[in-house]
Design a protein around this motif. Sequence first.
Motif, PDB file in Angstrom:
ATOM      1  N   MET A 152       0.866  -1.184   0.000  1.00 21.97           N
ATOM      2  CA  MET A 152       0.000   0.000   0.000  1.00 21.97           C
ATOM      3  C   MET A 152       0.900   1.231   0.000  1.00 21.97           C
ATOM      4  N   PRO A 156       0.431   4.956   0.490  1.00 24.35           N
ATOM      5  CA  PRO A 156      -0.526   6.035   0.805  1.00 24.35           C
ATOM      6  C   PRO A 156      -0.164   7.307   0.048  1.00 24.35           C
ATOM      7  N   THR A 157      -1.169   7.912  -0.573  1.00 25.71           N
ATOM      8  CA  THR A 157      -0.904   9.152  -1.312  1.00 25.71           C
ATOM      9  C   THR A 157      -0.529  10.249  -0.324  1.00 25.71           C
ATOM     10  N   GLY A 158       0.404  11.068  -0.746  1.00 25.34           N
ATOM     11  CA  GLY A 158       0.800  12.206   0.077  1.00 25.34           C
ATOM     12  C   GLY A 158       1.868  11.884   1.094  1.00 25.34           C
ATOM     13  N   MET A 159       2.272  10.612   1.197  1.00 26.24           N
ATOM     14  CA  MET A 159       3.304  10.253   2.170  1.00 26.24           C
ATOM     15  C   MET A 159       4.679  10.386   1.508  1.00 26.24           C
ATOM     16  N   TYR A 217       7.741   7.087   4.905  1.00 26.26           N
ATOM     17  CA  TYR A 217       7.411   5.694   4.619  1.00 26.26           C
ATOM     18  C   TYR A 217       8.489   4.755   5.167  1.00 26.26           C
TER      19      TYR A 217
END
Lengths: 352, 255
Positions: free
Chosen positions: B81, B83-86, B91
């Motif tokens: 996964m 995550p958008t914007g991370m 991460y």
Amino acid sequence: MASITKSSADSIQHATSQAFRLPRFATLLIAALLLGCGLASMLLGAAQIPSIAIIAELLHIDSGLTKTEVTIIWQWRLPRVLLGMLVGASLALAGAAYQGVFRNPLADPFLLGAAAGAGLGATLAIVSDIPQDVTPLGTVPVVAFIGALVGVSLSAALGRAAGRSTAALLLAGVATAAFLTACQTFLMHHYMTSIQAVYSWIIGRLVTSGWNEVNFITPYFVVGFGIILLHRRELDLLRLGDDEAVSLGGHPRRSRLILILAASLLTASAVSVSGLIAFVGIVVPHLIRLTLGSSYRIIVPLSAIAGGAFLCLADLLARNILAPAELPIGVITAFVGAPFFALILRLSRQLL
Amino acid sequence: MTALAIIVHNLSVRLSRGLVISHIDLCIRIGELVVIIGPNGAGKSTLLRCLAQLVPHQGELSYFPDTRKLLNLAYVPQRPMLPTGMTVAEYVLLGRSRHLHWLSAETYHDRYLVAQTLEQLDLEQHAGYLLEELSGGEVQRVVLARALAQQASILVLDEPTSALDLGHQMQVMQLIDSLRHQYKLTIVMALHDLNTAARFADQVMLLQQGCCMATGSPDEVLTEAKLSRLYNTPIQVLTGADGHLVVSLAMAEIS
């Protein structure tokens, strides 16, 4: 890794440190906004009191104000400003937590039925003849809290039954909220004598009677804020999905449960003192997310500050636009929030 | 003889759709690269998730040295996964979670380690990038960086090269292989590409409908007879110029 020299490691550290830290400038800006809105709210109001005198009085310098004016400042304006900040921060935090738990950018206390549940609970407590001191915490907030949990649980269960998509959860939330609101409306009309009290409360308003409301909401806010702040890393882990979160050492199930409880507590306490103030929970976390970054180590603390500033500003407008008459604050937040919500919908089209 | 890292004995996994893994035996030594091969739906992912203790199992599954809290294993799913914007740094920093108390925050040491890992994988320029801005090859490196940041000695990778073109597949595999030698990592991965498996694996397991069809070195296991049976299609195995096996479809026999 031993081959990396100290100086090169330092330079990497410098290069990556920005990616980890709270953006200092933005934090200061939002904090300044909060203080600015608070000060403006203290200075402006129906009673015309000179600004200099108010500032002097706040600083405990002899201001030469009459006893009535001093009372207005300390017993009316200051608690109201603080209440606005606390309610705004609570709703924004609850929104941020719900969005993280349900991995859904559109989740907020209102769309999930938490607020409607709290509203039904509070209405029940108001119209029924239950004494207000059944529990040590009062009756309205406790029943509202239970209502909020029922609302969220119903939405989550219904959403899961319909599939795990974001749309399913939101549709379930809408259905739950509609049903709970209908129950509340029925109760109100059944107990016509208290309809006025409940109605003004539904629109959402900040009305204070001295420091009672502030004293009431503060402990809930401190507990809820503390819990959610401590879970900011877990909220980031939740974004990876359960499998990866577990394999990275997270505790997704436990964290979700605790976060839902904390967010519902915040929602319920905010709803108990100020009624249904819409859109704070969705506007504020998204504003932070879109401008400053999507990690919860940023979103959680800054949502709380920005939420306080937002509601404080909304209250300032609500009190002064039609002065001396007062607009319900829910009108202002929805007035700003609804167009913003539409914008978010457009930006997050691919997520639905 | 090197010490053992994982012992799997008579392992079975039952999910709601039935018995997905049945009675598997496998011994993995420290520093080995083990590749699980099998057609779609054979249970490769389930077996790997089971090794990462994400699904309940029957039978014996032991790790050495014994790590009850599983501090020693990093797992990367087939489609992590993102995550958008991370950011990349955020991460990779999540890889440190296992070393932290439930509610505590990362320390300077954790960030330092992440910075080092990023440099190690040539990602230090990407630290502030958002995950959605990365190319497929960069994503794989970032995911590997997160796994390395866990400082685990066992890596479980579910088809780490599946989304990549041929050149990047080779780059990522070479990176994994060099990291393995550098840190003495034990690696278990699922792969679709038989040639990559033949080139890099110490041990190959053929998995068919949850059962182990064969285990052993690539030379022993990747034979025409076994592969043809596994994939139910004629397959030709040649020896390439560099001594590695080359697997191809036996088109001549079909036409």
